[in-house]
Motif scaffolding. Structure first.
Motif, PDB file in Angstrom:
ATOM      1  N   MET A  46       0.821  -1.208   0.000  1.00 28.64           N
ATOM      2  CA  MET A  46       0.000   0.000   0.000  1.00 28.64           C
ATOM      3  C   MET A  46       0.859   1.264   0.000  1.00 28.64           C
ATOM      4  SD  MET A  46      -2.994  -0.959  -0.370  1.00 28.64           S
ATOM      5  CE  MET A  46      -4.046   0.455  -0.012  1.00 28.64           C
TER       6      MET A  46
ATOM      7  N   LYS B 231       1.131   3.577  -3.019  1.00 31.78           N
ATOM      8  CA  LYS B 231       0.064   4.594  -3.150  1.00 31.78           C
ATOM      9  C   LYS B 231      -0.837   4.500  -4.381  1.00 31.78           C
ATOM     10  CE  LYS B 231       1.553   7.372   0.422  1.00 31.78           C
ATOM     11  NZ  LYS B 231       2.606   6.553   0.994  1.00 31.78           N
TER      12      LYS B 231
ATOM     13  N   SER C  30       1.692  -6.976  -2.240  1.00 33.67           N
ATOM     14  CA  SER C  30       0.875  -7.439  -1.118  1.00 33.67           C
ATOM     15  C   SER C  30      -0.553  -7.640  -1.610  1.00 33.67           C
ATOM     16  CB  SER C  30       0.880  -6.407   0.008  1.00 33.67           C
ATOM     17  OG  SER C  30       0.119  -5.272  -0.381  1.00 33.67           O
TER      18      SER C  30
ATOM     19  N   GLN D 146       0.427 -11.291  -6.532  1.00 29.40           N
ATOM     20  CA  GLN D 146       0.302 -11.333  -5.071  1.00 29.40           C
ATOM     21  C   GLN D 146       1.171 -12.404  -4.420  1.00 29.40           C
ATOM     22  OE1 GLN D 146      -3.715 -11.610  -3.420  1.00 29.40           O
ATOM     23  NE2 GLN D 146      -2.840 -12.650  -1.651  1.00 29.40           N
TER      24      GLN D 146
ATOM     25  N   THR E 241      -2.390 -16.361   0.617  1.00 32.18           N
ATOM     26  CA  THR E 241      -3.402 -16.595  -0.401  1.00 32.18           C
ATOM     27  C   THR E 241      -2.905 -16.143  -1.772  1.00 32.18           C
ATOM     28  OG1 THR E 241      -4.409 -14.516   0.281  1.00 32.18           O
ATOM     29  CG2 THR E 241      -5.400 -16.514   1.125  1.00 32.18           C
TER      30      THR E 241
ATOM     31  N   SER F  64       3.813  -3.645   5.017  1.00 33.03           N
ATOM     32  CA  SER F  64       3.923  -3.626   6.478  1.00 33.03           C
ATOM     33  C   SER F  64       4.527  -4.918   7.019  1.00 33.03           C
ATOM     34  CB  SER F  64       2.545  -3.372   7.099  1.00 33.03           C
ATOM     35  OG  SER F  64       1.635  -4.362   6.700  1.00 33.03           O
TER      36      SER F  64
ATOM     37  N   HIS G 164       1.348 -12.084   4.635  1.00 31.16           N
ATOM     38  CA  HIS G 164       2.316 -11.753   3.589  1.00 31.16           C
ATOM     39  C   HIS G 164       3.614 -12.528   3.822  1.00 31.16           C
ATOM     40  CE1 HIS G 164       3.863  -9.439   0.215  1.00 31.16           C
ATOM     41  NE2 HIS G 164       5.009  -9.398   0.881  1.00 31.16           N
TER      42      HIS G 164
ATOM     43  N   ASN H 273      10.584   1.144   4.395  1.00 29.96           N
ATOM     44  CA  ASN H 273       9.307   1.519   4.984  1.00 29.96           C
ATOM     45  C   ASN H 273       9.483   2.789   5.809  1.00 29.96           C
ATOM     46  OD1 ASN H 273       6.794   1.462   6.550  1.00 29.96           O
ATOM     47  ND2 ASN H 273       6.597  -0.638   5.788  1.00 29.96           N
TER      48      ASN H 273
END
Ligand code: FAD
Lengths: 327, 256
Positions: free
Chosen positions: A214, A217, A239, A253, A257, A272, A277, A291
């Motif tokens: 994320m 952005k 992610s 991804q 999952t 994060s 993840h 980060n």
């Protein structure tokens, strides 16, 4: 039971998949411990050229099954061809990549042969006596050592878990096996195959992955990361949150999952580090986290980190890699 | 049309894994749930009934008494009946044994469509459902993100490495669920109450005429990954940090 070992050579987009020489290096010590030969098996149609390429993989022999029923991949046809071929060759142990095709076909082959199987192997603990292999469980939060209790077995191997076997100086002999699935027993019809251009490097087999979350952005954030991936010859990962936000196609991804990856270098930009993840990438050999939040959980499993804005850190990083790799 | 769903109860993925005195994962403290992939399979089955494609959904689980909570959850979602095949004596069974018991159970119950998650998030083996299909001699569509069932056939969109395969199989067949198949519903309170009255049968493998075979593989050891000591953080301006990072990747980690 026979001491020979068979490595299934998976073909994709007209080439041999990158996991194959890794399977050869996993298989060789097993073959030596059993005093058996190492065979590579290719199935499909019109694959003579690829069989010649497989002959330099470092195996003792190459076996080829060609049949119109194998032109399109189906688990039913492949399982039957591989089972028949392994019986014909007298192979006691079979190795697959833990790829989509491996996951789809290997358990069927194991069941058809009536043997045990260990999936998603990431290492060999011992080859003498009953071999013991290592595999992650509980989303990578534990590792098990699993022993095979019979001399015949199947394993599927996670990509990038073993080094690639060096190419052989002289090619191994190639034999064509006259085995064919009975067409009346193939009930699966392939209606369509849509090949996605998810980038040139397949995520699960990539040696380096540049991954965004994320923190990038928006979809343009992945375009911003792309030059970093390109300079490294890396695949682009993401992610789940970035996928759900529509920043990038779901095929990128990584995670519980998503895809399970194990590259030698994983660069997480603005991710994060949620447990789901990490489940898909924690066995990466070297992890870098970039980060803005020094408390981001990704730093806990990272080897190296930069606390900062990825939009400021990535451009000088690209320059440094360019200097290093392209002089 | 009758649907049978294979379900396993697993740890939640947030669970902290600790080893007990015997070196096995300690499950007394962790919350257990319907394996998330099996939840997609249950949801799909219920939707097929709602769309009048199927009439009945039976959920089968090989597990201990504590797995009944997960079966009730499936009933509360909308499944019609549940069967727990007691796993006493099979706690350490490998995928080949589990598959032989489940195949026997499914066969004697009868089914047109067999659904399951493609993998269980705890053991990560992804073998049982496919082995069951092989034992039942039925075709499979594995790791499906979209499913259509009509006129005695199933058509599934299968996500494979770098491509999507659209496969058609005649029923009976196995279809295993990927995460994007649907969005599982949360059971409503009235449905949770109703689920308490739905049939939940408890069986032993012998009730299906199965004498479980011996395992062909055995877990000899569990290990927790060594805790990482935390990242080496490069400080300074972005340019300085980037230069130091690239140097470390080349000289220390030797990965570029
Ligand atoms: C059943 C289940 C399955 C799941 N499966 C997966 C899965 O397979 N894969 C997966 O990834 N997730 C999965 N998730 C979701 C997971 O829990 C997290 O929500 C997700 O991984 C978070 O993605 P993220 O790190 O991109 O986003 P966030 O958690 O929002 O993190 C964004 C990060 O970017 C940082 N950041 C912001 N701006 C910048 C900047 N300019 N520069 C640098 N850093 C910045 C922030 O500090 C933050 O750490 C699953 C969840 C569930 C419940």
């Amino acid at each position: 039971m026979s001491n020979d070992i068979l490595v299934f050579v998976e073909l994709q987009n007209g080439d041999i998949r990158k996991v194959t020489p890794q399977l050869v290096s996993a298989a060789r010590p097993l073959a030596e411990a059993r005093g058996g030969k190492l065979h590579a098996l290719l199935v499909g149609e019109g694959i003579g050229e690829l069989a010649r390429k497989a002959a330099t993989l470092g195996v003792d022999s190459v076996a080829v099954v060609e049949d119109p029923s194998l032109a399109d991949y189906t688990a039913e046809a492949y399982a039957e061809a591989i089972t028949q071929a392994s019986k014909r060759l007298g192979a006691g142990a079979l190795l697959f990549g833990n790829t989509s095709i491996g996951k789809d076909t290997a358990p069927r082959v194991a069941q058809r042969l009536g043997v045990g199987m260990i999936s998603d192997v990431t290492g060999t603990i011992s080859t003498g006596g009953n071999p013991i292999f290592k595999r992650p469980v509980y989303a990578g939060k534990a590792v098990t050592h699993v022993e095979v209790l019979e001399s015949s077995f199947v394993i599927s191997v996670r990509a990038n878990s073993y080094p690639s076997a060096p190419a052989a100086a002289s090619p191994a002999p190639i034999q064509s096996l006259a085995v064919a699935p009975d067409p009346s027993k193939i009930r699966t019809k392939v209606k369509e195959v849509v090949v996605r251009a998810a980038g040139k490097v397949d995520l699960t087999e990539a040696d380096i992955i540049v991954s965004g979350g994320m923190g990038v952005k928006g979809p343009e954030g992945f375009e911003f990361l792309r030059p970093l991936a390109e300079v490294l010859g890396a695949a682009l990962g993401s992610s789940r949150a970035a996928v759900l936000a529509g920043y990038i196609h779901p095929s990128h991804q990584v995670g519980q999952t998503g895809k399970t990856v194990s590259p030698s270098l994983y660069i997480a930009c603005g991710i994060s580090g949620a447990i789901q993840h990490k489940a898909g990438m924690s066995t990466s050999k070297c992890i870098v986290a970039i980060n803005t939040d020094p408390e981001a959980p990704m730093f806990e499993i990272a080897d190296y980190g930069i606390v900062g804005d990825l939009f400021e850190v990535v451009p000088p990083l690209i320059e440094e890699f360019k200097k290093l790799l392209h002089g | 049309m009758k649907i049978v769903v294979l379900m396993k109860q697993t740890f939640t993925t947030e669970a902290r894994i600790e080893l007990d005195g015997s070196g096995k994962p300690n499950d007394s403290k962790v919350k257990k749930v319907v394996n998330p992939y099996d939840e997609f399979a249950v949801e799909e089955a219920i939707q097929l009934v709602e769309r009048k494609v199927a009439e009945k959904v039976t959920v089968v689980c090989l597990g201990p008494a504590s797995a009944e909570e997960a079966l009730r959850q499936c009933l509360a979602m909308g499944a019609d009946e549940a069967v727990r095949v007691d796993s006493a004596g099979l706690e350490e069974a490998d995928s080949s044994v589990v598959a032989s018991v489940l195949a026997g159970a499914v066969k004697s119950m009868g089914y047109d469509l067999l659904l399951a998650g493609y993998v269980a998030v705890d053991d990560n083996a992804a073998q049982v459902a496919v082995r069951v299909a092989e034992l039942l001699d039925i075709p499979q569509i594995n790791v499906v993100s979209k499913l259509e069932v009509a006129n005695g056939t199933a058509t599934g969109w299968r996500e494979a490495d770098g491509r999507t395969e659209v496969l058609e199989v005649p029923l009976p067949a196995l279809v295993t669920a990927d995460k994007s198949l649907n969005k599982p519903r949360y059971p409503t309170l009235p449905n949770i109450m109703k689920a308490k009255k739905k049939p939940l049968e408890i069986k032993a493998p012998a009730d299906f005429g199965i004498n479980p075979p011996a395992s062909k593989t055995r877990v000899v050891k569990y290990e927790l990954p060594p805790p990482k000591s935390g990242a080496k953080i490069f400080k300074g301006t972005p340019a300085e940090a980037a230069a130091a990072l690239v140097k470390a990747l080349r000289e220390e980690a030797k990965v570029v």
